[in-house]
Enzyme design. Structure first.
Site, PDB file in Angstrom:
ATOM      1  N   ARG A 100      62.327  -6.053  23.611  1.00 60.21           N
ATOM      2  CA  ARG A 100      62.847  -4.906  24.345  1.00 60.21           C
ATOM      3  C   ARG A 100      62.561  -5.261  25.976  1.00 60.21           C
ATOM      4  O   ARG A 100      61.445  -5.458  26.001  1.00 60.21           O
ATOM      5  CB  ARG A 100      62.215  -3.746  23.927  1.00 60.21           C
ATOM      6  CG  ARG A 100      62.542  -2.879  22.713  1.00 60.21           C
ATOM      7  CD  ARG A 100      62.575  -1.360  22.511  1.00 60.21           C
ATOM      8  NE  ARG A 100      61.156  -0.959  23.252  1.00 60.21           N
ATOM      9  CZ  ARG A 100      60.931   0.417  22.938  1.00 60.21           C
ATOM     10  NH1 ARG A 100      61.914   1.212  22.576  1.00 60.21           N
ATOM     11  NH2 ARG A 100      60.078   0.874  23.967  1.00 60.21           N
ATOM     12  N   THR A 104      64.353  -1.099  30.660  1.00 57.95           N
ATOM     13  CA  THR A 104      65.580  -0.474  30.103  1.00 57.95           C
ATOM     14  C   THR A 104      65.434  -0.096  28.711  1.00 57.95           C
ATOM     15  O   THR A 104      66.026   0.750  27.978  1.00 57.95           O
ATOM     16  CB  THR A 104      66.626  -1.201  30.224  1.00 57.95           C
ATOM     17  OG1 THR A 104      66.580  -2.449  29.246  1.00 57.95           O
ATOM     18  CG2 THR A 104      66.803  -1.630  31.834  1.00 57.95           C
ATOM     19  N   ASP A 196      52.007   0.659  21.345  1.00 60.27           N
ATOM     20  CA  ASP A 196      52.771  -0.526  21.188  1.00 60.27           C
ATOM     21  C   ASP A 196      52.131  -1.525  19.808  1.00 60.27           C
ATOM     22  O   ASP A 196      51.142  -1.974  20.123  1.00 60.27           O
ATOM     23  CB  ASP A 196      52.933  -1.429  22.451  1.00 60.27           C
ATOM     24  CG  ASP A 196      53.705  -2.664  22.528  1.00 60.27           C
ATOM     25  OD1 ASP A 196      53.504  -3.522  21.566  1.00 60.27           O
ATOM     26  OD2 ASP A 196      54.431  -2.976  23.316  1.00 60.27           O
ATOM     27  N   ASP A 199      51.253  -5.107  20.474  1.00 62.27           N
ATOM     28  CA  ASP A 199      50.257  -5.388  21.451  1.00 62.27           C
ATOM     29  C   ASP A 199      48.948  -5.299  20.560  1.00 62.27           C
ATOM     30  O   ASP A 199      47.967  -5.732  20.929  1.00 62.27           O
ATOM     31  CB  ASP A 199      50.292  -4.512  22.444  1.00 62.27           C
ATOM     32  CG  ASP A 199      51.233  -5.087  23.724  1.00 62.27           C
ATOM     33  OD1 ASP A 199      51.725  -6.390  23.501  1.00 62.27           O
ATOM     34  OD2 ASP A 199      51.592  -4.337  24.642  1.00 62.27           O
TER      35      ASP A 199
HETATM   36  C1  PRP Z   1      59.271  -3.168  19.176  1.00 68.69           C
HETATM   37  C2  PRP Z   1      59.269  -3.017  17.556  1.00 68.69           C
HETATM   38  C3  PRP Z   1      60.729  -2.904  17.361  1.00 68.69           C
HETATM   39  C4  PRP Z   1      61.023  -2.236  18.519  1.00 68.69           C
HETATM   40  C5  PRP Z   1      61.675  -0.724  18.476  1.00 68.69           C
HETATM   41  O1  PRP Z   1      59.344  -4.624  19.522  1.00 68.69           O
HETATM   42  O2  PRP Z   1      58.598  -3.927  16.747  1.00 68.69           O
HETATM   43  O3  PRP Z   1      61.275  -4.347  17.097  1.00 68.69           O
HETATM   44  O4  PRP Z   1      60.100  -2.368  19.549  1.00 68.69           O
HETATM   45  O5  PRP Z   1      62.041  -0.317  19.422  1.00 68.69           O
HETATM   46  P1  PRP Z   1      63.709   0.042  19.681  1.00 68.69           P
HETATM   47  O6  PRP Z   1      64.003   0.805  18.341  1.00 68.69           O
HETATM   48  O7  PRP Z   1      63.900   0.997  20.805  1.00 68.69           O
HETATM   49  O8  PRP Z   1      64.542  -0.880  19.698  1.00 68.69           O
HETATM   50  P2  PRP Z   1      59.244  -5.125  21.022  1.00 68.69           P
HETATM   51  O9  PRP Z   1      60.556  -5.247  21.628  1.00 68.69           O
HETATM   52  O10 PRP Z   1      58.470  -4.255  21.714  1.00 68.69           O
HETATM   53  O11 PRP Z   1      58.916  -6.550  20.570  1.00 68.69           O
HETATM   54  P3  PRP Z   1      57.458  -7.138  20.066  1.00 68.69           P
HETATM   55  O12 PRP Z   1      57.750  -7.064  18.579  1.00 68.69           O
HETATM   56  O13 PRP Z   1      57.466  -8.642  20.403  1.00 68.69           O
HETATM   57  O14 PRP Z   1      56.212  -6.399  20.423  1.00 68.69           O
HETATM   58  N1  URA Z   2      57.826  -0.297  20.166  1.00 70.20           N
HETATM   59  C1  URA Z   2      56.526   0.094  19.940  1.00 70.20           C
HETATM   60  O1  URA Z   2      55.699  -0.995  19.458  1.00 70.20           O
HETATM   61  N2  URA Z   2      56.167   1.286  19.816  1.00 70.20           N
HETATM   62  C2  URA Z   2      56.971   2.212  20.030  1.00 70.20           C
HETATM   63  O2  URA Z   2      56.548   3.429  20.419  1.00 70.20           O
HETATM   64  C3  URA Z   2      58.297   1.810  20.524  1.00 70.20           C
HETATM   65  C4  URA Z   2      58.824   0.575  20.576  1.00 70.20           C
END
Ligand code: PRP
Ligand code: URA
Length: 204
Positions: A100, A104, A196, A199
């Site tokens: 993400r 945005t 997150d 993280d």
């Molecule tokens: C997080 C999570 C999902 C997404 C959900 O990943 O693991 O994939 O956000 O958000 P959405 O429903 O608004 O798309 P992120 O993009 O933060 O990446 P990561 O897994 O590398 O931390």
């Molecule tokens: N991704 C995350 O890890 N947490 C949230 O709350 C939304 C997206």
């Protein structure tokens, strides 16, 4: 949408939500809750029957009949993968990388590698957070284009917005989650959520 409300699941979820939970414990509890959720999500997978011999004589058996493919959405979905492979060691694994945008919240794909023959498989897509639903819909689009037919999505916290988007684009996908939270904040994070996930899992 399947709301999984087993007490062990809810207990693990509380630990994941707690802001003071350190990464080491967060990782272990992510595995524990994923085991329980994956058990629920595979409850209706077909079995084959037969007869085996115990030391005392013949006994009927039922073993997993369907082929399972598990697809973690990188990176956070990796925290759930070992649990599913512990339950289904013979599962094949596909990977979808989505990130993400921090401003945005729009997800973009940076990786995809899927096993062949998805049409005949039971596909378990694992991603702990379903927020706007943008990542889930992008991953599900990929799986559908690759021929996946029976898709179940397991997440640990969902927002109503994400569930609605998945239901709009992929009405036949079953979502398994223990929590549907209030909604999203201005940064498109789930509230109250757990922060997150990636993280917290990796200490970044
Ligand atoms: C997080 C999570 C999902 C997404 C959900 O990943 O693991 O994939 O956000 O958000 P959405 O429903 O608004 O798309 P992120 O993009 O933060 O990446 P990561 O897994 O590398 O931390
Ligand atoms: N991704 C995350 O890890 N947490 C949230 O709350 C939304 C997206």
């Amino acid at each position: 949408m399947h709301l999984v409300d087993h007490p062990l699941v809810l207990d693990a979820l509380a630990t994941l939500r707690e802001a003071s939970t350190p990464s080491e414990l967060f990782r272990r509890v992510a595995v524990r809750i994923s085991l329980l959720l994956a058990t629920e999500a595979t409850r209706d997978i077909p079995v084959v029957t037969g007869t085996l011999r115990t030391p005392l004589g013949p006994a009927g058996f039922r073993r997993l009949g369907g082929e399972v493919v598990v697809v973690p959405v990188l990176r956070a979905g990796l925290g759930m993968l070992d649990a599913v492979l512990e339950l289904i060691p013979g599962a094949r694994v596909g990977h979808i990388g989505l990130q993400r945008d921090e401003l945005t919240a729009v997800a973009s794909q940076y990786y995809a590698k899927l096993p062949s023959n998805l049409r005949q498989s039971y596909v378990l897509m694992i991603d702990p957070m379903l927020a706007t639903g943008g990542s889930a819909v992008a991953a599900l689009d990929l799986l559908r284009d690759a021929g996946a037919h029976d898709i179940r999505m397991i997440c640990i916290v969902a927002a109503p917005e994400g569930i609605a988007l998945v239901e709009q684009h992929h009405p036949d996908v079953h979502i398994y989650t223990p929590a549907v939270d209030e909604g999203l904040n201005d940064h498109k994070f789930i509230v109250p959520g757990l922060g997150d996930f990636g993280d917290r899992l990796y200490g970044t």
